[in-house]
Design an enzyme around this catalytic site. Structure first.
Site, PDB file in Angstrom:
ATOM      1  CB  SER A  80      -0.958  -0.029   1.195  1.00 36.71           C
ATOM      2  OG  SER A  80      -1.995   0.920   1.051  1.00 36.71           O
ATOM      3  CG  ASP A 193      -4.441  -1.289   0.412  1.00 39.25           C
ATOM      4  OD1 ASP A 193      -3.696  -1.896   1.206  1.00 39.25           O
ATOM      5  OD2 ASP A 193      -4.415  -0.055   0.256  1.00 39.25           O
TER       6      ASP A 193
END
Length: 304
Positions: A80, A193
């Protein structure tokens, strides 16, 4: 403007800022990257950069502190926001360069808001192109430091690691917060993510051959406050969900650096300078610990 109009306007601004959560660290395409760290003698050292939305700015400060202590990784693994910072660091940008760029970058440079999309607000194409242009279109395998970006395969929920190929696309996949980004498709698979399944991907660094792992965990318990908007609630939920998993993963590292970001919300992008300073201060305190443990790791080999 009516009170209702003000509310809608403020909400749109809030959503726009949230959409840039894992992105604001990218840096300008015209920046000149610094020289990549050379391979150090001794153990293969991995720097693992965890997820954390706006708290990911802290990674830059930690990197600055490690650079000052002449601690250089041989491998970078990021998920991320950590994948975004890690990509630029692996490409040769210094901590100081990333700090300067993080402070001045505008969301309009890297965010393409979708219209009428049901699966997210941000397309992600602009981020992908921006990263690639800033790093001179270099694929992952040609970066100065070996780099791994971590994402989540949407259909199966499995971890996916990107070790070669399109750098911008890998970062885009790793940063695709569900509900904010439209999931990118790579080889007929959609990705979201990486923080969902590997918020501090220490195990991935070990599997990649790291002997000594420095993990930077920028996650924190949620603030004792009620989120005011739907996307604030999403990130609040991420904080709750990811904290235990992040702690469990980080415990497998040789050194864990945890910047104290708990007093600042993970959606507060105006606090980027404060996040960087917190990261640098914490990294400076932990640098001697890293040096001491590295020395202890090498000691048996010197005596042999």
């Amino acid at each position: 403007m009516s009170e209702s109009g003000n509310h809608d306007h403020n909400r749109r601004n809030s959503l726009r800022m949230l959409a840039t959560a894992p992105l604001l660290l990218a840096g300008a395409a015209s920046a000149q990257p610094g020289k990549a760290p050379a391979r150090a003698e001794g153990p293969r050292v991995a720097l693992v950069l965890g997820s954390g939305s706006a708290r990911g700015f802290s990674h830059i400060g930690v990197i600055k502190a490690l650079e000052a202590a002449r601690i250089k990784p041989d491998l970078i693994v990021g998920t991320s926001a950590g994948a975004l910072v890690g990509a630029f660091y692996a490409a040769g940008f210094t901590g100081a360069q990333m700090e300067e760029l993080a402070i001045r970058v505008k969301d309009i440079d890297i965010v393409d808001m979708g219209t009428g999309a049901k699966r997210g607000m941000v397309m992600g194409d602009t981020l992908q192109m921006f990263v690639n242009k800033a790093t001179r279109e270099r694929p992952i395998e040609s970066l100065g430091i070996p780099f791994i970006a971590v994402a989540t395969q949407l259909r199966t929920g499995e971890v996916k690691t990107f070790r070669s190929g399109d750098l911008g696309l890998a970062v885009r996949a790793s940063c695709s917060v569900p509900g904010v980004f439209i999931p990118p498709k790579i080889n007929d698979q959609e990705y979201v993510d990486g923080g969902l399944v590997a918020p501090v991907p220490v195990r991935i660094a070990r599997d990649a051959g790291a002997d000594f792992v420095i993990a930077v965990d920028v996650s924190s318990g949620p603030l004792n406050a009620t989120p005011v908007g739907i996307y604030e609630q999403v990130m609040h939920s991420f904080d709750i969900m990811g904290r235990s998993l992040a702690k469990l993963e980080a415990e497998q590292a040789d050194v864990v650096i945890r910047p104290d970001t708990a007093r600042i919300a993970s959606t507060d992008f105006n606090a980027r300078a404060a996040f960087i300073q917190i990261g640098q201060s914490t990294g400076t305190r932990f640098a001697p610990v890293v040096q001491e443990k590295l020395a202890a790791w090498r000691a048996p080999k010197r005596r042999a």
